[in-house]
Design a protein around this motif. Structure first.
Motif, PDB file in Angstrom:
ATOM      1  N   UNK A 125     -18.528 -17.807  22.903  1.00 58.55           N
ATOM      2  CA  UNK A 125     -17.941 -18.921  23.648  1.00 58.55           C
ATOM      3  C   UNK A 125     -17.481 -18.444  25.024  1.00 58.55           C
ATOM      4  N   UNK A 126     -16.947 -17.233  25.093  1.00 62.76           N
ATOM      5  CA  UNK A 126     -16.451 -16.686  26.351  1.00 62.76           C
ATOM      6  C   UNK A 126     -17.520 -16.400  27.383  1.00 62.76           C
ATOM      7  N   UNK A 127     -18.788 -16.421  26.985  1.00 64.92           N
ATOM      8  CA  UNK A 127     -19.873 -16.193  27.938  1.00 64.92           C
ATOM      9  C   UNK A 127     -20.376 -17.497  28.550  1.00 64.92           C
ATOM     10  N   UNK A 128     -19.920 -18.637  28.054  1.00 68.58           N
ATOM     11  CA  UNK A 128     -20.354 -19.922  28.595  1.00 68.58           C
ATOM     12  C   UNK A 128     -19.938 -20.008  30.066  1.00 68.58           C
ATOM     13  N   UNK A 129     -20.873 -20.363  30.929  1.00 67.41           N
ATOM     14  CA  UNK A 129     -20.581 -20.502  32.347  1.00 67.41           C
ATOM     15  C   UNK A 129     -20.437 -19.198  33.097  1.00 67.41           C
ATOM     16  N   UNK A 130     -20.922 -18.093  32.514  1.00 63.05           N
ATOM     17  CA  UNK A 130     -20.785 -16.773  33.139  1.00 63.05           C
ATOM     18  C   UNK A 130     -22.116 -16.022  33.095  1.00 63.05           C
ATOM     19  N   UNK A 131     -22.130 -14.838  33.672  1.00 64.97           N
ATOM     20  CA  UNK A 131     -23.232 -13.901  33.468  1.00 64.97           C
ATOM     21  C   UNK A 131     -22.694 -12.768  32.605  1.00 64.97           C
ATOM     22  N   UNK A 132     -23.018 -12.811  31.332  1.00 68.89           N
ATOM     23  CA  UNK A 132     -22.575 -11.800  30.365  1.00 68.89           C
ATOM     24  C   UNK A 132     -21.053 -11.627  30.385  1.00 68.89           C
ATOM     25  N   UNK A 133     -20.361 -12.770  30.490  1.00 70.25           N
ATOM     26  CA  UNK A 133     -18.899 -12.752  30.434  1.00 70.25           C
ATOM     27  C   UNK A 133     -18.213 -12.548  31.767  1.00 70.25           C
ATOM     28  N   UNK A 134     -18.992 -12.384  32.844  1.00 69.91           N
ATOM     29  CA  UNK A 134     -18.418 -12.156  34.168  1.00 69.91           C
ATOM     30  C   UNK A 134     -18.783 -13.303  35.108  1.00 69.91           C
ATOM     31  N   UNK A 135     -17.859 -13.627  36.001  1.00 69.36           N
ATOM     32  CA  UNK A 135     -18.086 -14.687  36.973  1.00 69.36           C
ATOM     33  C   UNK A 135     -18.181 -14.106  38.373  1.00 69.36           C
ATOM     34  N   UNK A 136     -18.870 -14.849  39.239  1.00 68.94           N
ATOM     35  CA  UNK A 136     -18.933 -14.462  40.640  1.00 68.94           C
ATOM     36  C   UNK A 136     -19.939 -13.383  40.971  1.00 68.94           C
ATOM     37  N   UNK A 137     -20.838 -13.064  40.042  1.00 68.10           N
ATOM     38  CA  UNK A 137     -21.839 -12.030  40.306  1.00 68.10           C
ATOM     39  C   UNK A 137     -23.058 -12.581  41.040  1.00 68.10           C
ATOM     40  N   UNK A 138     -23.196 -13.894  41.052  1.00 65.12           N
ATOM     41  CA  UNK A 138     -24.355 -14.510  41.682  1.00 65.12           C
ATOM     42  C   UNK A 138     -25.618 -14.446  40.849  1.00 65.12           C
ATOM     43  N   UNK A 139     -25.501 -14.023  39.595  1.00 66.16           N
ATOM     44  CA  UNK A 139     -26.676 -13.900  38.729  1.00 66.16           C
ATOM     45  C   UNK A 139     -26.813 -15.059  37.741  1.00 66.16           C
ATOM     46  N   UNK A 140     -25.755 -15.864  37.622  1.00 67.28           N
ATOM     47  CA  UNK A 140     -25.779 -16.947  36.631  1.00 67.28           C
ATOM     48  C   UNK A 140     -26.991 -17.855  36.864  1.00 67.28           C
ATOM     49  N   UNK A 141     -27.817 -17.983  35.847  1.00 64.46           N
ATOM     50  CA  UNK A 141     -28.982 -18.867  35.843  1.00 64.46           C
ATOM     51  C   UNK A 141     -29.995 -18.551  36.952  1.00 64.46           C
ATOM     52  N   UNK A 142     -29.917 -17.359  37.513  1.00 69.67           N
ATOM     53  CA  UNK A 142     -30.855 -16.939  38.560  1.00 69.67           C
ATOM     54  C   UNK A 142     -31.660 -15.717  38.111  1.00 69.67           C
ATOM     55  N   UNK A 143     -30.963 -14.780  37.516  1.00 72.11           N
ATOM     56  CA  UNK A 143     -31.565 -13.510  37.112  1.00 72.11           C
ATOM     57  C   UNK A 143     -32.512 -13.700  35.924  1.00 72.11           C
ATOM     58  N   UNK A 144     -33.619 -12.946  35.905  1.00 75.91           N
ATOM     59  CA  UNK A 144     -34.535 -12.971  34.762  1.00 75.91           C
ATOM     60  C   UNK A 144     -34.777 -11.550  34.254  1.00 75.91           C
ATOM     61  N   UNK A 145     -34.877 -11.434  32.938  1.00 72.48           N
ATOM     62  CA  UNK A 145     -35.171 -10.146  32.315  1.00 72.48           C
ATOM     63  C   UNK A 145     -36.603  -9.724  32.653  1.00 72.48           C
ATOM     64  N   UNK A 146     -36.864  -8.425  32.623  1.00 68.70           N
ATOM     65  CA  UNK A 146     -38.174  -7.900  32.984  1.00 68.70           C
ATOM     66  C   UNK A 146     -39.289  -8.504  32.132  1.00 68.70           C
ATOM     67  N   UNK A 147     -39.076  -8.597  30.816  1.00 67.87           N
ATOM     68  CA  UNK A 147     -40.139  -9.133  29.971  1.00 67.87           C
ATOM     69  C   UNK A 147     -40.405 -10.606  30.257  1.00 67.87           C
ATOM     70  N   UNK A 148     -39.390 -11.348  30.673  1.00 73.35           N
ATOM     71  CA  UNK A 148     -39.589 -12.753  31.031  1.00 73.35           C
ATOM     72  C   UNK A 148     -40.549 -12.847  32.207  1.00 73.35           C
ATOM     73  N   UNK A 149     -40.340 -12.015  33.217  1.00 74.11           N
ATOM     74  CA  UNK A 149     -41.240 -11.981  34.372  1.00 74.11           C
ATOM     75  C   UNK A 149     -42.661 -11.671  33.939  1.00 74.11           C
ATOM     76  N   UNK A 150     -42.805 -10.698  33.041  1.00 71.91           N
ATOM     77  CA  UNK A 150     -44.140 -10.293  32.600  1.00 71.91           C
ATOM     78  C   UNK A 150     -44.820 -11.385  31.787  1.00 71.91           C
ATOM     79  N   UNK A 151     -44.068 -12.053  30.933  1.00 76.11           N
ATOM     80  CA  UNK A 151     -44.641 -13.149  30.146  1.00 76.11           C
ATOM     81  C   UNK A 151     -45.109 -14.280  31.060  1.00 76.11           C
ATOM     82  N   UNK A 152     -44.333 -14.594  32.078  1.00 71.15           N
ATOM     83  CA  UNK A 152     -44.759 -15.627  33.029  1.00 71.15           C
ATOM     84  C   UNK A 152     -46.043 -15.196  33.743  1.00 71.15           C
ATOM     85  N   UNK A 153     -46.108 -13.926  34.147  1.00 72.43           N
ATOM     86  CA  UNK A 153     -47.311 -13.419  34.824  1.00 72.43           C
ATOM     87  C   UNK A 153     -48.549 -13.557  33.950  1.00 72.43           C
TER      88      UNK A 153
END
Length: 582
Positions: free
Chosen positions: A147-175
């Motif tokens: 619950x504490x990770x809702x609205x955050x990036x892995x529990x942290x706020x203000x990193x600029x990664x929320x809903x922007x960052x993608x894992x390496x395998x995600x990029x590869x699967x899209x490719x």
């Protein structure tokens, strides 16, 4: 304003459920398990069109054959799996994130590309792929059940990664042309063989809703078990790919660490490197596992993940197995068989599955030997220490973000903060681990003296849990899966049969080995378990993924062929009606 964790959880849960199109909502609640134990097969089919059933009940290899030849539109395939995934979630609670609209838009773009260029975008063109909720996907949240990770990036706020960052395998699967459309449920912390958290509740086993779907990749197991996904990716630090695959009658593989890219994924206790979590696929066929692994390795993940070894797919390792099997006069493989680790014995359905696979191997002309490796008790003492290096600090910090309580399955292990290990203690445990790996390696080497093939044992046939599936809050022993992680071997799951209450009866007068064994014995109820999937694991040495998958496919195909020849369309009654096989 401080919002309580219950409100946050409900808002998140409701927001995800609201993404299911109204036309895909079930007309009425699913009956309780006492009335409708099994929601697979005909039960879920009643809510689908014939075309949707055809698409979703085709394995990943068949799907790609149709989408890369333009026989099927990628959009039609995506819509069919989105619909079935929505139904699956309403039946067993298996999704954390839904992004059907983005997936359908991606599929439409693939169709437009094919129409313009006359060719697919890649080897996975139009293949829907589901992801455990550890993968970061653009425009999608990652809570990992906290619950504490809702609205955050892995529990942290203000990193600029929320809903922007993608894992390496995600990029590869899209490719590669894959269509990503949902993320699946996990137990908060990831450290349980059941899937439960305070956001969506409990994820049930679709084949037998009295039982757990497994964990921690439990949502993957349940979703693919309901054919709401043809193939998905989970992770495994103590059995978390293999357990859900087994509990849901699926194929799956735990590769050795460093074979597939883990870079950029969320995790618990990140930085604990003694026993690494690994990523791998679960699917309805061995062919599907090979398809996605081969495809990912063409992306050269070792150039983008510093922990991936430069090992492309090796056809020669698979071919070596086939050459042995197809040798003139009948080549022989050599198997070790482990029926117990000496700490906990298996329940009757699992013992029967072992007998089935051993007899299958012997009927193919292969050799089977008893497996007597170094003490698994010592192995587990080393392995379990690695999960508590930080004394539970990471887990407690995540729960403290919202004040939510731990599920009982987690509290039993992490309920109390413990002293953290010192650097010297961690080093000593790493030395003990390396020594144990060396001892296990030399034991395996020594089996060349008994096999008569000129080679050591080719693979080990072993249980990965003492039960067909865990009963809720009763997963009391992880040793049968965790030893594989400790020695870092390749291990694939082989579905074998279903529990039959008329065959798999309680062991009368059983004398438990110890308190743990007694718990496992007392947890077995033939009536409750009837109809549940039963599976085993096929274990090879480090980085032998190709070999392990080849052997798993050979054994699986042989058992399926034997059932057909004996006139059975289901593996439920191999002893009851076909005792002559064994």
């Amino acid at each position: 304003m401080v919002v309580d964790w219950q409100t946050l959880a409900k808002e998140k849960r409701d927001s995800v459920n609201a993404l299911i199109p109204k036309a895909w909502l079930l007309p009425s609640p699913v009956p309780p398990a006492s009335e409708q134990r099994d929601v697979t097969g005909k039960y879920i089919q009643q809510f689908l069109s014939p075309a949707e059933i055809e698409i979703t009940e085709t394995d990943a290899v068949g799907i790609v054959k149709n989408t890369t030849s333009a026989k099927w539109k990628a959009r039609d395939v995506a819509e069919a799996f989105c619909h079935r995934a929505a139904l699956a979630h309403q039946m067993v609670n298996c999704l954390h994130e839904i992004f059907f609209d983005a997936a359908i838009a991606d599929a439409q773009r693939l169709d437009e590309y094919y129409a313009k260029h006359g060719k697919p975008t890649g080897p996975l063109h139009g293949l829907p792929v589901s992801l455990k909720d550890q993968f970061h996907v653009k425009d999608v949240e990652t809570t990992m059940g906290y619950v504490g990770w809702i609205g955050t990036f892995e529990g942290k706020k203000g990193l600029g990664k929320e809903k922007v960052f993608e894992s390496e395998m995600v990029t590869e699967l899209r490719n590669l042309g894959a269509i990503l459309y949902c993320k699946t449920s996990v137990p908060h912390t990831l450290m349980a063989g059941e899937t439960v958290n305070n956001i969506i509740g409990y994820t049930w086993n679709p084949k037998n809703r009295n039982l757990a779907c497994g964990g921690s990749s439990g949502g993957e197991g349940a979703l693919i078990g309901l054919k709401g996904s043809p193939v998905g990716f989970g992770t495994d630090i103590g059995g978390s790919i293999r357990i859900p695959a087994a509990f849901n009658g699926l194929f799956g593989i735990r590769p050795s660490s460093g074979r597939l890219p883990y870079e950029g994924m969320a995790n618990s206790m990140d930085g604990q490197n003694s026993t690494l979590s690994v990523v791998g696929p679960l699917a309805t066929s061995v062919g599907a596992l090979k398809l996605v692994i081969k495809a990912l390795l063409t992306q050269e993940p070792w150039l983008h993940d510093p922990l991936v070894a430069e090992i492309p797919w090796r056809d020669e390792q698979e071919q070596a197995v086939l050459d042995i099997v197809n040798a003139s006069g009948g080549g022989q493989l050599a198997f070790g068989v482990s029926k117990s680790d000496g700490i906990v014995n298996c329940q009757p359905p699992v013992r029967r599955a072992i007998d089935i696979v051993v007899k299958t191997a012997e009927k193919l002309g292969h050799k089977v030997f008893e497996w007597n490796p170094p003490s698994h008790k010592r192995c587990l003492e080393i392995a379990f220490k690695t999960w508590f290096y930080d004394g539970g600090a990471d887990v407690h910090a995540a729960f403290a973000l919202s004040g939510e309580p731990m599920a009982s399955q987690i509290k039993s292990s992490y309920g109390t903060l413990k002293d953290q290990f010192t650097a010297s203690e961690i080093a000593a445990n790493n030395v003990a681990k390396r020594a144990y790996q060396k001892e296990y390696m030399e034991y395996w080497n020594s089996t060349s003296k008994i096999t008569g093939t000129g080679r050591p044992i080719d693979a080990v046939i072993a249980p990965l849990a003492p039960f067909a599936a865990a009963r809720p809050d009763m997963y009391s022993y992880y040793g049968l899966s965790t030893w594989v992680n400790m020695v870092d071997y390749s291990a694939a799951v082989l579905p074998v049969t279903l529990v039959d209450k008329t065959i798999d009866v309680v062991d009368e007068g059983y004398q438990p080995l110890n308190e743990q064994d007694e718990k496992v014995h007392l947890a077995y109820d033939p009536e409750l378990y009837d109809g549940a999937h039963v599976a085993l694991q096929i274990v090879g040495r480090r980085f032998q993924e190709e070999k392990v998958l080849a052997i798993t496919e050979i054994l699986g195909d042989a058992w399926s062929r034997a059932l057909r020849e004996l006139g059975s369309s289901t593996p439920k009654h191999p002893l009851k009606h076909h005792a002559n096989f064994l």
